[in-house]
Every structure is written in C-alpha cells, then in structure tokens.
Design a protein around this motif. Sequence first.
Motif, PDB file in Angstrom:
ATOM      1  N   VAL A 175     -51.904  32.694  44.608  1.00 23.43           N
ATOM      2  CA  VAL A 175     -50.665  31.926  44.458  1.00 23.43           C
ATOM      3  C   VAL A 175     -49.465  32.861  44.377  1.00 23.43           C
ATOM      4  CG1 VAL A 175     -49.440  30.265  43.017  1.00 23.43           C
ATOM      5  CG2 VAL A 175     -51.918  30.056  43.326  1.00 23.43           C
ATOM      6  N   LEU A 176     -49.588  33.947  43.626  1.00 24.09           N
ATOM      7  CA  LEU A 176     -48.481  34.907  43.462  1.00 24.09           C
ATOM      8  C   LEU A 176     -48.998  36.313  43.767  1.00 24.09           C
ATOM      9  CD1 LEU A 176     -46.898  33.526  40.167  1.00 24.09           C
ATOM     10  CD2 LEU A 176     -45.952  33.329  42.479  1.00 24.09           C
ATOM     11  N   PRO A 177     -49.038  36.703  45.042  1.00 19.39           N
ATOM     12  CA  PRO A 177     -49.525  38.041  45.366  1.00 19.39           C
ATOM     13  C   PRO A 177     -48.621  39.129  44.787  1.00 19.39           C
ATOM     14  CG  PRO A 177     -48.564  36.997  47.295  1.00 19.39           C
ATOM     15  CD  PRO A 177     -48.640  35.940  46.237  1.00 19.39           C
ATOM     16  N   THR A 178     -49.231  40.208  44.323  1.00 17.18           N
ATOM     17  CA  THR A 178     -48.479  41.329  43.765  1.00 17.18           C
ATOM     18  C   THR A 178     -48.013  42.244  44.894  1.00 17.18           C
ATOM     19  OG1 THR A 178     -50.461  42.693  43.547  1.00 17.18           O
ATOM     20  CG2 THR A 178     -49.925  41.226  41.709  1.00 17.18           C
ATOM     21  N   ARG A 179     -47.212  43.247  44.521  1.00 18.84           N
ATOM     22  CA  ARG A 179     -46.772  44.226  45.511  1.00 18.84           C
ATOM     23  C   ARG A 179     -47.976  44.963  46.116  1.00 18.84           C
ATOM     24  NH1 ARG A 179     -41.379  45.412  45.721  1.00 18.84           N
ATOM     25  NH2 ARG A 179     -40.074  44.540  44.064  1.00 18.84           N
ATOM     26  N   GLU A 180     -48.973  45.242  45.272  1.00 24.24           N
ATOM     27  CA  GLU A 180     -50.181  45.906  45.765  1.00 24.24           C
ATOM     28  C   GLU A 180     -50.914  45.011  46.767  1.00 24.24           C
ATOM     29  OE1 GLU A 180     -49.322  45.622  42.626  1.00 24.24           O
ATOM     30  OE2 GLU A 180     -48.868  47.709  42.077  1.00 24.24           O
ATOM     31  N   ASP A 181     -50.967  43.703  46.459  1.00 24.92           N
ATOM     32  CA  ASP A 181     -51.590  42.753  47.396  1.00 24.92           C
ATOM     33  C   ASP A 181     -50.850  42.759  48.731  1.00 24.92           C
ATOM     34  OD1 ASP A 181     -53.393  41.948  45.431  1.00 24.92           O
ATOM     35  OD2 ASP A 181     -52.099  40.314  44.739  1.00 24.92           O
TER      36      ASP A 181
ATOM     37  N   ALA B  65     -53.066  24.114  39.043  1.00 25.81           N
ATOM     38  CA  ALA B  65     -53.253  25.497  39.453  1.00 25.81           C
ATOM     39  C   ALA B  65     -52.240  25.956  40.494  1.00 25.81           C
ATOM     40  CB  ALA B  65     -54.668  25.690  40.001  1.00 25.81           C
ATOM     41  N   TYR B  66     -51.924  25.079  41.431  1.00 24.89           N
ATOM     42  CA  TYR B  66     -51.088  25.493  42.543  1.00 24.89           C
ATOM     43  C   TYR B  66     -49.667  24.931  42.480  1.00 24.89           C
ATOM     44  CZ  TYR B  66     -55.680  26.634  44.477  1.00 24.89           C
ATOM     45  OH  TYR B  66     -56.930  27.140  44.670  1.00 24.89           O
ATOM     46  N   GLY B  67     -49.495  23.844  41.743  1.00 22.81           N
ATOM     47  CA  GLY B  67     -48.185  23.215  41.700  1.00 22.81           C
ATOM     48  C   GLY B  67     -47.801  22.542  42.994  1.00 22.81           C
ATOM     49  N   ASP B  68     -48.768  22.359  43.911  1.00 22.66           N
ATOM     50  CA  ASP B  68     -48.494  21.791  45.228  1.00 22.66           C
ATOM     51  C   ASP B  68     -49.766  21.130  45.729  1.00 22.66           C
ATOM     52  OD1 ASP B  68     -47.980  21.236  47.910  1.00 22.66           O
ATOM     53  OD2 ASP B  68     -46.893  23.102  48.262  1.00 22.66           O
ATOM     54  N   LEU B  69     -49.676  19.865  46.089  1.00 21.29           N
ATOM     55  CA  LEU B  69     -50.848  19.144  46.574  1.00 21.29           C
ATOM     56  C   LEU B  69     -51.345  19.670  47.914  1.00 21.29           C
ATOM     57  CD1 LEU B  69     -50.058  15.432  45.639  1.00 21.29           C
ATOM     58  CD2 LEU B  69     -51.960  16.805  44.810  1.00 21.29           C
ATOM     59  N   GLY B  70     -50.536  20.483  48.581  1.00 20.78           N
ATOM     60  CA  GLY B  70     -50.932  20.950  49.902  1.00 20.78           C
ATOM     61  C   GLY B  70     -51.694  22.251  49.914  1.00 20.78           C
ATOM     62  N   LEU B  71     -51.913  22.881  48.743  1.00 16.50           N
ATOM     63  CA  LEU B  71     -52.484  24.226  48.731  1.00 16.50           C
ATOM     64  C   LEU B  71     -53.954  24.295  48.363  1.00 16.50           C
ATOM     65  CD1 LEU B  71     -49.571  26.327  47.205  1.00 16.50           C
ATOM     66  CD2 LEU B  71     -50.155  25.935  49.599  1.00 16.50           C
ATOM     67  N   GLY B  72     -54.556  23.211  47.967  1.00 14.99           N
ATOM     68  CA  GLY B  72     -55.973  23.254  47.599  1.00 14.99           C
ATOM     69  C   GLY B  72     -56.714  22.069  48.165  1.00 14.99           C
ATOM     70  N   MET B  73     -57.864  22.321  48.811  1.00 15.85           N
ATOM     71  CA  MET B  73     -58.676  21.233  49.361  1.00 15.85           C
ATOM     72  C   MET B  73     -59.794  20.898  48.381  1.00 15.85           C
ATOM     73  SD  MET B  73     -58.977  22.116  53.410  1.00 15.85           S
ATOM     74  CE  MET B  73     -59.844  20.572  53.709  1.00 15.85           C
ATOM     75  N   PHE B  74     -59.928  19.612  48.087  1.00 10.92           N
ATOM     76  CA  PHE B  74     -60.922  19.183  47.104  1.00 10.92           C
ATOM     77  C   PHE B  74     -61.687  17.982  47.640  1.00 10.92           C
ATOM     78  CE2 PHE B  74     -57.322  21.072  44.926  1.00 10.92           C
ATOM     79  CZ  PHE B  74     -57.945  22.085  44.218  1.00 10.92           C
TER      80      PHE B  74
ATOM     81  N   CYS C  69     -61.414  30.836  43.660  1.00 11.39           N
ATOM     82  CA  CYS C  69     -59.973  30.892  43.917  1.00 11.39           C
ATOM     83  C   CYS C  69     -59.228  29.908  43.021  1.00 11.39           C
ATOM     84  CB  CYS C  69     -59.696  30.584  45.389  1.00 11.39           C
ATOM     85  SG  CYS C  69     -57.964  30.602  45.834  1.00 11.39           S
ATOM     86  N   GLY C  70     -59.803  28.724  42.831  1.00 15.50           N
ATOM     87  CA  GLY C  70     -59.179  27.728  41.957  1.00 15.50           C
ATOM     88  C   GLY C  70     -59.081  28.193  40.518  1.00 15.50           C
ATOM     89  N   VAL C  71     -60.142  28.849  40.032  1.00 11.12           N
ATOM     90  CA  VAL C  71     -60.115  29.393  38.669  1.00 11.12           C
ATOM     91  C   VAL C  71     -59.016  30.451  38.552  1.00 11.12           C
ATOM     92  CG1 VAL C  71     -61.393  30.764  36.988  1.00 11.12           C
ATOM     93  CG2 VAL C  71     -62.508  28.855  38.146  1.00 11.12           C
ATOM     94  N   ALA C  72     -58.938  31.341  39.546  1.00 11.70           N
ATOM     95  CA  ALA C  72     -57.908  32.389  39.517  1.00 11.70           C
ATOM     96  C   ALA C  72     -56.515  31.777  39.531  1.00 11.70           C
ATOM     97  CB  ALA C  72     -58.090  33.322  40.708  1.00 11.70           C
ATOM     98  N   ALA C  73     -56.322  30.761  40.363  1.00 13.30           N
ATOM     99  CA  ALA C  73     -55.014  30.108  40.421  1.00 13.30           C
ATOM    100  C   ALA C  73     -54.686  29.427  39.096  1.00 13.30           C
ATOM    101  CB  ALA C  73     -54.986  29.087  41.561  1.00 13.30           C
TER     102      ALA C  73
ATOM    103  N   ALA D  42     -62.826  35.673  39.406  1.00 15.86           N
ATOM    104  CA  ALA D  42     -61.388  35.470  39.578  1.00 15.86           C
ATOM    105  C   ALA D  42     -60.637  36.794  39.520  1.00 15.86           C
ATOM    106  CB  ALA D  42     -60.869  34.521  38.496  1.00 15.86           C
ATOM    107  N   ARG D  43     -61.067  37.700  38.641  1.00 13.85           N
ATOM    108  CA  ARG D  43     -60.381  38.984  38.484  1.00 13.85           C
ATOM    109  C   ARG D  43     -60.661  39.918  39.658  1.00 13.85           C
ATOM    110  NH1 ARG D  43     -62.261  43.670  36.659  1.00 13.85           N
ATOM    111  NH2 ARG D  43     -64.188  42.727  35.846  1.00 13.85           N
ATOM    112  N   MET D  44     -61.950  40.052  40.010  1.00 14.95           N
ATOM    113  CA  MET D  44     -62.323  41.048  41.009  1.00 14.95           C
ATOM    114  C   MET D  44     -61.868  40.693  42.419  1.00 14.95           C
ATOM    115  SD  MET D  44     -66.209  41.861  39.815  1.00 14.95           S
ATOM    116  CE  MET D  44     -66.593  42.532  38.197  1.00 14.95           C
ATOM    117  N   TYR D  45     -61.911  39.423  42.760  1.00 18.22           N
ATOM    118  CA  TYR D  45     -61.667  39.058  44.152  1.00 18.22           C
ATOM    119  C   TYR D  45     -60.361  38.310  44.388  1.00 18.22           C
ATOM    120  CZ  TYR D  45     -66.474  40.519  44.578  1.00 18.22           C
ATOM    121  OH  TYR D  45     -67.636  41.262  44.540  1.00 18.22           O
ATOM    122  N   PHE D  46     -59.730  37.836  43.320  1.00 23.18           N
ATOM    123  CA  PHE D  46     -58.479  37.104  43.495  1.00 23.18           C
ATOM    124  C   PHE D  46     -57.360  37.608  42.583  1.00 23.18           C
ATOM    125  CE2 PHE D  46     -61.891  34.315  44.887  1.00 23.18           C
ATOM    126  CZ  PHE D  46     -61.440  33.950  46.146  1.00 23.18           C
ATOM    127  N   GLY D  47     -57.592  38.764  41.949  1.00 20.61           N
ATOM    128  CA  GLY D  47     -56.538  39.415  41.203  1.00 20.61           C
ATOM    129  C   GLY D  47     -56.079  38.700  39.957  1.00 20.61           C
TER     130      GLY D  47
END
Length: 1009
Positions: free
Chosen positions: A21-27, A121-130, A247-251, A284-289
């Motif tokens: 959702v919020l990529p860092t500068r490193e990302d 998690a995303y604040g937008d209905l368009g960003l996650g498929m469920f 990804c959902g948990v990380a978000a 969530a930490r290792m693969y989605f920051g």
Amino acid sequence: MAGSKKSMTREFRLLLACARVLPTREDEAAIRGMLIHGIDWTLFARTAMERGLAALAGRTLNCVTPDMMPDEIRDAFRANVDQTRQKNRALFDELARVIEALADNGVEAIPFNGPVLSFQAYGDLGLGMFGDPRILIRDLDLARTMATLGGLGYERNKQLTVAQLDLVHRLQGHETLLKKGRGVAIQLSTRLTPINMALDIDYAGLWRRARGTAFGGRAITTLSAEDDLLVLAIDNGNDLWRVEGACGVAAFIGSHPNLDWAAILDRARPQGCLRIVLLAAALARMYFGAAVPDAITAAECDDPTIEPTVQRVMAQWLVQEPAASHRNRLSFDGLRLHDGAVRRVRYVARTLALPGPLHVARNPFPGLFTSLLAYIPVKVAHDIALLPLVRTYRYVRAQAERLRDAFASHELGLIVMPVSAETRLRLKRHHAARANAKRAVAADPNNAAAWHRLGNVLSGLKRHKAAIACYDKALALTPENRTIWRDRGAAIHAGRRTTANSDINEDPAPDPQDADAWTFRAGFLLAAERFREAAAASDCALSINPQHLVAARIGIRCRISTCDWRKREDDERRVAEGLRAGLHIVTPFNHRAISDSEAQNLIVARLWAKSIPRPKALWRGESYRHDRIRIAYLSAEFHDHATAVLIAGVFEHHDRTRFDTTAISLGSDNGSTMRRRIKAAFDRFIEVQALSDAEVATKIRETEIDIAIDLNGQAGGTRPGILAHRPSPVQTSYLGNCGTMGAPFVDYIIADQIVIPSNQVRHYTEKVVYLPNSYQCNDSRRFIPRSATSRADVELPELGFVFCCFNNNYKIAPQVFDLWMRLLKACPESVLWLLADNPYAMLNLRREAAARGVAPERLVFAPRVSRDGHLARHHLADLFLDTLPVNAHATASDALWAGLPLLTCMGNTFAGRVGASLLHAIGLPELVASSLAEYEAIALALARDAEALARVKTKLVTNRSTAPLFDTARMTRNLETAYTTMWERTRRGEPPESFMVASALKLDAHDPK
C-alpha cells in the motif's frame, strides 16, 4: 529465506515488491532496478491477475515508475481496478443489506475479511479481490439468521438434508448460502475454525470488544483492530496461506500503526494461536515489508517452526499452487501450527476420530440419527478400513488398465484380451482407423487432417505419447487449429494421469531464431485464448520471416478477436495485398469481420477452398428410389450452440411422411439437454467425430442420402472435405455460413432476397435458393424465464438509457464504435452494455472509449451466463445496437424473441444484412437504417423519446406471435419445399439453378412462454 528469493522469477519478485500500500524508498529503488533489467510484462500481468494483486501492483507501478510501464499494461491494471471496485461495491452493498435485515430481526453480525478488509486495509474497494462476504454470528442466533437469509432469497445446499447441513455446519463452523438466481453467496460462520482444530477462541471476548464503525456511509459492527488481525491470521492459517492473504495482513498492519502488539500476544497465547500469529507476521514482514515490533521478530526467531513453514509457504507460491488445506484432515502443517503438546494431541485425536463434511455428505442417515456420534464409526471405518482398500483397489486397477491398454494398442492383443464384444468391436475400429490414417500420412505427409486423425486414434488406444507426436505434426502444418490444440492438451493430461513423470510440456517454448517455432507457440496461445501473447508471438515470427502467412493470419485473428485496432489499417492493407497476390492470408470467417465487399469475400473463399482435396466423386449420377426424400444435416454443433438453438425446432417439425431425416454429428456428445432433444428429433443420428472425411462421405453414400445440408460451412468445426467427396446428389449450405463457400461441390446456398440481393448473386459459386420472409429459422418453443434481476444487480444505472450489444466482440468495428461513443456523449446518463467476451477486448474497448472522450466505466460488460439467464436479462436494456460489417445473427433473434428492439444498418454483404432480414420478417422495417448516419439518428431519436420506444416495443411483442420470423412450422414447410424442388430437378437430370420458394401458410401460433 535467501534460497527462496533466489528461486523466484523476476516477475514474481516484482509482484511482491509492488503489492504494498505504501512502498518505501527502498521498495521504489528495487522496483526500478528490476524493471531496468527487463521483465516479461505479459507474464507479470497474468501472474498479478491470477493472484488477485493486479490492482495494488498497478497502482504502485503507476506511482513509482509510470514512465517504465507499457500503456497496455497500465490500461489493463486500471480496468482491473474498476472491475474490482464495482464487484466489491456490489458485495459490500449486499453485505450491508444482510446485516441490516439481521439487525431488524434482533441478530447481531460481525463481518470479517471480504470487502470490509478493503476498507480496513487498503482504504479503497478497488485494491483487494475477495470472495463471498463473510459474517460471524452467535450460535444461539443461527436459526433466526437462517430464516432471515431465507427471506432475502438465500438457500442452503439442496443436495443435503437439513440434518446433514446442520451437522456439516457444526463440523466446519461455517456454511455458504447462495442467493437464488443471482450468483451471490454469503458465508455464515458461528466459529472461525473447524471442530478438529484445538484452538480455544475467545468468542465472548471478540463480541465484547466489538465496536460500531462507519464504512461507506453505513454503520457496521466490526472487531477491534487487534482481534481483526488475530482473525485474519487464523482464517488464512486454516488454508496455510495464499499470496493475497499474506498481502492483506501486511496491508492491515500498515493501515493500523497503533496496533497493541502486547495485547495481541496476550490474547493469542491462551487461545493457542500464537504460532499462527507469528507466521502471519513473518510472511507479512519478509515478503511485503510490514513493520512489526522487534519483540515479534524475536519471537519468530525463537520459534523453530516458523522459518521452515515460511519456506514451505513460499515454495507453494512459486509453483502457483496454494498449500493443501488442513481443514478436517490430519496434516503435518496443521499439527505444527498448534501451540503446545496438549493442543497437538487434541488436534490429532479430534481429526482422527471426528467425521468431516465428506463423510456426512456421502452417507445420509435418517434425520433422527444424523448426529456427531452416529458418524464417528462411519469416519473410523472409512479412514481405517475402506480408504486403504479403495486405494489398493485403485492401484491394482490402474496397473491392470495399463496392461490392458498396452495389449489393446496391438492387434495381437485382441486375440488374448478377455473383453466384451462391444469393446472388441471398438478396438477393431480403432485399429482400422489407425491403418487408414497411416496410409493417408504415408501418401501425403503434409495432410494435417490425417495426422490429427491418427493422433485421435492413438489417443483412443491410450498411446498418448505417440498421439501427441502426431498432433505436433498436424500443428506444424496448421498451428492455428484450435481443435487439434484441444485434443493435444487432452492427450497430455491423460498421459499424466497414467504416467507419473511426463516430459511433455503443454506450453511449447520457442526457438528465438525460428519463425515456425514462434508461430507454433502463437497457435498454442491462440487456442488458450491468450490473445495478446499470441499476437506478440506472431509478431516475433514475422520479424524473422515477414512473409510467414500463418503467423500473419494468427496475429490478424487475435487483433480482431480483442478489438485491438491499433494495427487495423496495416492488417487491412496486408490482407488486400495478400488477396491480390493470391495468398491465403486470412480465413473467410475472419475476413467478413473487416470487409464489406462480397467480391473480396468470394476471392477469400476460393483461396480457402483451394486447400480442400478433390477426391473422386462417390455419387456418379445414380438415381435413388425411396419412399421419402432422404436429407442429412451435417454439423459439429448438435449441442447447446447458437446454430442448434435456431434449428432444433425445424428438426422436430419435419414431415416424417415425406422426409427421412439423418443427423451427421461431427462433434462430441456433451450430454446437454439440447443434444438429447436433437437426437430424439431424427430418424437416425450418426456419430462420426472419429471417422475420416472419406469414411463419413462413404456412410452418407451408403445411406443413399438425397440432399446433404452443411450447417457449418466455413465456421465452427467445419469439415468441407466430406462434401468434397460428393457423397450425395444435392449438397447445400445453410444457416452456419453467411457467404459463399467458393467450392464447386456445394450446389446451393439457402438465403433470402435481402441477404443476397440479385446484384450480389455473381459473387456466389452456389445457386441461390430464396426463401420467403427470412432465411433464418427460429424455435418457437424457446422459454423466456421471468427474472427478478434489477439493473443495480448487473451494475447498470436505474434511470439512464441502456444501449446494448450482446454480439461477440470481434464484430465490433471502429467506425460503428465511433458512432456508439457519439450516442453516449449525446445521452449523458446512458451506458453501453456489452458482452464480456474476453478480458483483452474489454480492456481495448475501454481504452478506445477513453480516447474518444467517454468515461470507460460507461461501458458495462455482461458476463456469459446460461441461455435462459441471457434471455432473461434482455429486459434490463432499452435498445440493441447492431454491428457492421457483420450483424447480429442468432444474437439478434435472441433480442427480438425477448422483446428487445434491434436497430440495424443495412450492409453490403450477407453477414451485414441479416439484421435487416430478421426485422422485415417480424414487421419492423422502420428499425433498418440504410446508412450509418440514419442509424445514428434513429438511435438518438429512440433514446430521447420514451413514448416512441414504447410503441416499438409494443409492436415487437405483438408481431412476435403473428409474424413469420418465429413461425417454426411455416419455416419448416418452406425449407421442405426448397428441398423438394432441389430433389425434383436432380431426378429430372437438370443441373442446379437458382429459384424462389413461395410462402407456406401460417400453421400455428407461437407465443413465447
């Protein structure tokens, strides 16, 4: 974890980096680095779509590297966001309605996961498929909840008894209910885990800590943030994690920076789910920051089970398969996720002793005996005694079948094999067919049909590897043949079932410097409907060999199928130059989609017909003496197909005192109701899919068929080589082919004076039989189901004008689309409702709309549904807009039968004049425009004048039961008159000649039911 990351493809690593959702500068730096080194954008997009992460990845790329993303990928992701947002909005609205109805009946419900997570998690209905919306209720409220949902149209599984359903719910902790006629489902949970999981979930605490929250303008009860994370971890842990779940948990973690992690750990320990929470945090930490406290990271490292479990999850992600769920079955991963030895023992004991949903579903007991205790012996007997026996039996049977197949593949085996007479006869036929096919390929190694036939015979003999080699030979000659690719895929899958190790790849890898290899791959991708990749592969072939006709043909076909008009002028120029040079650069079917010239259509048809071998005629002028005229219909679509739907009523209305009817079925039996109906309508129904053209023609000749009617022509599963053998005195083309065959062995084409006017006859090699009214038959028995579906249910505006076109997307041409967009601009609240034919066409049409200044969301796409469902939804539209240069055909009849007015424009070819033919036959000539300008004016007038449109609809509904178009009995008599005239001319020794059929009288009423 380094090993796992090294084994990732660059595309998958990019997906994980972008799914934040919020990529860092490193990302951002990592993303740019991967793009600089180059990626396969098509593979990346497909992976993102398959994992449900396309919207999030697209947004990240658009923000971080907009200059490095191809336009078509950006458009694809944007369209995905729009579709996801619309779907989630509809799901959320339905969820809110359910919760409100439950509240009105005194039931409190808490939604979790699903569209609520999109907000959280995303604040937008368009960003996650469920998936389906999910709600948690209390056990004591279950009966009231079921009653309330029943009142809203939801139903339980009808295949199980109520007692079984209740027991399954108890075992699983949840149940899915489906809403009647809507395809919407809701998952109702009273527990978060199945009964075998030894977790002590604090449900009282969950309810006590729940709070009211405003989502999308609605007040909904939700879990506390800490409990939400626990529930996310437990729910995803049940199925050992999917990419989108992690990804959902990380978000969620990222959107809740003030999570009380100490409280989470304090709650997880007594509930026995600490390890599950740590695994969720690790992924969530290792693969989605995800940013988690050091204490959580330290706890992960202290637990020796976390790292190997993470590696196993990643291994499953890399092979694009979710780990097998451990719900209701014993698994090592399920065991390791439990905290402490006591809970693990409880988990093992419960899983071994307690039945699962499968045991209950397969063994119905009387209601009074449907209990947990009653099924424990069933479970034990099944797993300990029956299951090992079944597995042993299956193994022995598989070995016996392999031995039998090995014998069956050799003629000597027929002598010693103890098989039934029917099986022996079938094997003899296979061996005879194999011998014939081998002779054919020996005589002509470039005979693709013979190689295909040999492959089919070898598949029938279970020699799958040899069959695949034959299919490859055929595909090397005709790589765009989708039927051969389908048969090849079936042989590969059948071979994998019998052989554990298969070295044959279904997806062929090309040699980068070989045009033929690229074309071969393009054919595979075309057959798989991966049109964009197929077009790219054909471009690669053409870059190596610009004169490669098959590669050019595949590329043109892909762009037509997906409404990709960016090379339209180049394609049309290439086709025109090819025709002038006498090159078979496009099929007659595809040429009609880009040409409004019957003269050019004739050239293409003749080039196509040149490739058909001309064997010695089987019928040599003999005169048959039958009591009835023997007619045979040849088709590959005697099943639930548009052609069959149109003509099934004719088969049933034939006068059996005058006509002996035969069906020559070129396609497989799919077991459909339509298939059974058609079989019952004929005197004889002959399955010939496995036979060669010569063998089919011989059967027709031996049956002494007087008139053979080809319902395929150049479309569908066409086999023109059958009629090339001249097996019958009269051979005619009807219904499936809207143009000339260009072949001397087809005597007649059945038409009407609108679709083939007198000034176009010179462009037909056949003689024209003119039926009165319209050439197209229809079935007056078709049922129009009543539908409670509203416009909102299918994402249409409640009050705006709805233009629609349910034609296959390939029929949509740029000039007509320009006109449609002008109509949308002129009618601000209107939308255009189109068929969701393929995702590439949806993407391209939305892009073209935006380029014309129309918001892409004003194009609404209708998914393919059952024929009844399709007919039922027509009432939601206001006006059907026809296409050019190819009109709606069966689709037009659908609309008119359903009471939806059709507006058409008269074209210059048979394919472009069908709409006019149908409208004249139903008494609505005022809906036939002579030019696109008139077409646009009529459409605009009807959109702005509700009374005028209502008058047209009333007239249509009235004429439907009185006009000739839907009078099946009258149409059948007209066809029989045509057949009789053909037959009489032949008996008199006269050559085929064009003639007109006088109209039969109206015989019956045909009100739609």
